[in-house]
Design a protein around this motif. Sequence first.
Motif, mmCIF file in Angstrom:
data_model
loop_
_atom_site.group_PDB
_atom_site.id
_atom_site.type_symbol
_atom_site.label_atom_id
_atom_site.label_comp_id
_atom_site.label_asym_id
_atom_site.label_seq_id
_atom_site.Cartn_x
_atom_site.Cartn_y
_atom_site.Cartn_z
ATOM 1 N N ILE A 1 0.902 -1.171 0.000
ATOM 2 C CA ILE A 1 0.000 0.000 0.000
ATOM 3 C C ILE A 1 0.931 1.210 0.000
ATOM 4 O O ILE A 1 1.788 1.341 0.876
ATOM 5 N N SER B 1 13.562 10.289 5.698
ATOM 6 C CA SER B 1 12.842 9.885 4.490
ATOM 7 C C SER B 1 11.649 9.064 4.956
ATOM 8 O O SER B 1 11.816 8.098 5.712
ATOM 9 N N GLY B 2 10.457 9.453 4.533
ATOM 10 C CA GLY B 2 9.236 8.810 5.041
ATOM 11 C C GLY B 2 9.311 7.290 5.024
ATOM 12 O O GLY B 2 9.122 6.631 6.049
ATOM 13 N N ARG C 1 9.832 2.497 7.612
ATOM 14 C CA ARG C 1 9.392 1.110 7.463
ATOM 15 C C ARG C 1 10.556 0.145 7.248
ATOM 16 O O ARG C 1 10.321 -1.005 6.874
ATOM 17 N N SER D 1 11.354 12.205 -5.133
ATOM 18 C CA SER D 1 10.100 11.857 -4.462
ATOM 19 C C SER D 1 9.577 13.053 -3.664
ATOM 20 O O SER D 1 8.363 13.219 -3.540
ATOM 21 N N HIS E 1 5.765 14.063 -3.969
ATOM 22 C CA HIS E 1 4.854 14.168 -2.813
ATOM 23 C C HIS E 1 4.179 15.547 -2.823
ATOM 24 O O HIS E 1 2.986 15.656 -2.575
ATOM 25 N N ALA F 1 8.706 4.525 -7.093
ATOM 26 C CA ALA F 1 8.702 5.766 -7.872
ATOM 27 C C ALA F 1 9.824 5.681 -8.902
ATOM 28 O O ALA F 1 10.841 6.360 -8.807
HETATM 29 O O1 PMV Z 1 10.232 7.905 1.342
HETATM 30 P P1 PMV Z 1 10.052 8.716 0.115
HETATM 31 O O2 PMV Z 1 9.759 10.147 0.425
HETATM 32 O O3 PMV Z 1 11.168 8.523 -0.864
HETATM 33 O O4 PMV Z 1 8.722 8.214 -0.638
HETATM 34 C C1 PMV Z 1 8.624 6.927 -1.177
HETATM 35 C C2 PMV Z 1 7.341 6.735 -1.852
HETATM 36 C C3 PMV Z 1 7.170 5.434 -2.620
HETATM 37 O O5 PMV Z 1 8.340 4.665 -2.641
HETATM 38 C C4 PMV Z 1 6.790 5.753 -4.049
HETATM 39 C C5 PMV Z 1 6.032 4.625 -2.021
HETATM 40 C C6 PMV Z 1 6.306 3.979 -0.700
HETATM 41 O O6 PMV Z 1 5.356 3.899 0.088
HETATM 42 O O7 PMV Z 1 7.432 3.507 -0.473
#
Ligand code: PMV
Length: 365
Positions: free
Chosen positions: A35, A168-169, A173, A226, A230, A318
């Motif tokens: 997701i 980084s968001g 995870r 990204s 965003h 992405a």
């Molecule tokens: O963590 P960011 O800001 O690079 O965003 C990552 C966003 C995606 O990889 C496209 C989706 C996701 O949930 O990992």
Amino acid sequence: MKKRKMVQEEFCCPTFNLPEKGVHSWQAPSNIALIKYWGKYGLQLPKNASLSFTLSACQTQTKVIYTKQKQADKFSFKVFLKGEHAPSFEPKVATFLERIEAYLPFLRNYHFDIYTQNTFPHSSGIASSASGLAALACCLLSIEKEHNPELTEEKFAKKASFLARLGSGSAARSITGPLMLWGEHQGTEKSSQLFAIPYEEPLDTIFRDFQDTILLVDRGKKEVSSTLGHNLMLNHPYAENRFQQAQHQLSQLKKVLKEGDLKNFTKIVEMEALALHAMMMTSDPYFILMKPNTLEIIHRIWAYREANDSAVCFTLDAGANVHLLYPKKEKKKILDFVKNQLVAFCEKGQYICDEVGLGASVIES
Ligand code: PMV
């Protein structure tokens, strides 16, 4: 008037006698979202909840050597990629240190030499920011851990995820596994905007060793960062529906994960990948990250699945690369399919065999 930063008390660090010097080494994996998180607000807070498989082979390995210095105005650090000074990484690290300073207040008391390397090719188009910032967060938090007995393993993982998120968001995870959920979700107890939690809902065993073969379609640098992507969600005409869709898909996916329902797993995961790219294609300005070979691969996956009664499905990040997700029992057949049909669409014929993993770990010296 200077704006006061809001501090999350829960993650503050007690004072302790600062050691003169030391070293910490961690490795942290990449993750692949089922997701997708796309759209944020405030300081790295997600507009919808996301859920990912933690990976195993794609890791960043980081060693932080810290030496006490007089408290400085500016952070003092140097980043080395594979042993070579890499100044291009330093602005991102400086922003990260600024954001986490309230939670690790000793950062300005040290000079840091940060040695980092990835187990996957740097220019593979695989984002190293998730694994890289997760590994760095774990190294820096280890300095607190040495002196803070309250920081149990569980609290360490939670704070590491909280800190990594500020870099980084999706890095939030990359701390534990096999799945991690980030962002508030109705019906998921303990879910939080501030950090990712290990997914502790019922999980069919088939997902515990799921495979991810990453087809490197385009190893070039991302055309649209990204952060920019965003931000384009802020005025996006479909954004609100997309955020709701993601919350709903997560509820559906939870049932699928419990029941081992591979048919609906495929449906949700592929729909999420295409919804992410649909948002990109309908942003203002619009952009397309898929390449012709991405589409060719997707069509071949669909044809293969149909003809072979297979549970293989795809997801996208992405970028143009394709992640092939499938149960371990199909590994041999899928790798034959990759070699016979898909490798021709990969840049320089490259792909990476990965699988679900358990998260960040200390590298023993
Ligand atoms: O963590 P960011 O800001 O690079 O965003 C990552 C966003 C995606 O990889 C496209 C989706 C996701 O949930 O990992």
